[in-house]
Design a protein around this motif. Structure first.
Motif: not given
Length: 136
Positions: A84-92, A108-126
């Motif tokens: 992701q390269d919007h406000s700050n670069r993130k890799l997860g 037609f599809f629906a997806e849930a994606k838990p993600i663990f960002y590791v670059v520019n601050g660690a965080s977990v998002q759904l």
């Protein structure tokens, strides 16, 4: 040097166009190309269990490998990465849990994606997306 968001969108869209051309010209089975909305709006491409997603509002690109659950043509799981390269670069690293159904040539599809960002601050998002892809 930081580029503006219009240049980033043009760059990401050129990746989508090139990727879809490569997939459609080398495909034996039908690839799928469509749109997604949710945590990130953009373009979704799927072929042979690989998914490429290009998000427009977060200027992101993701690559996932998915597998169907045993004896189920509708539910799948997998994993991959997202840049992701919007406000700050993130890799997860992320997991993907999804459901899909086909009607005519549309998936037609629906997806849930838990993600663990590791670059520019660690965080977990759904993150989650809904979408439709056309199968060629």
């Amino acid at each position: 040097m930081r580029t503006n968001w219009r240049e980033q969108v043009k760059y990401l869209m050129s990746i989508v166009v090139l990727g879809s051309l490569l997939i459609t010209t080398s495909a034996v089975a039908g690839p799928q190309v469509g749109i997604m909305v949710g945590s990130d709006n953009g373009v979704s491409i799927r072929h042979h269990g690989y998914q490429v997603e290009v998000g427009i509002n977060d200027a992101s690109i993701a690559l996932d490998k998915t597998y169907y659950f045993n004896n189920s043509p509708y539910f799948y799981w997998g994993g991959g990465v997202k840049w992701q390269d919007h406000s700050n670069r993130k890799l997860g690293a992320r997991a993907v849990f999804g459901a899909a159904t086909k009607v005519e040539d549309f998936v037609f599809f629906a997806e849930a994606k838990p993600i663990f960002y590791v670059v520019n601050g660690a965080s977990v998002q759904l993150e989650g997306t809904l979408g439709v892809r056309y199968q060629f």
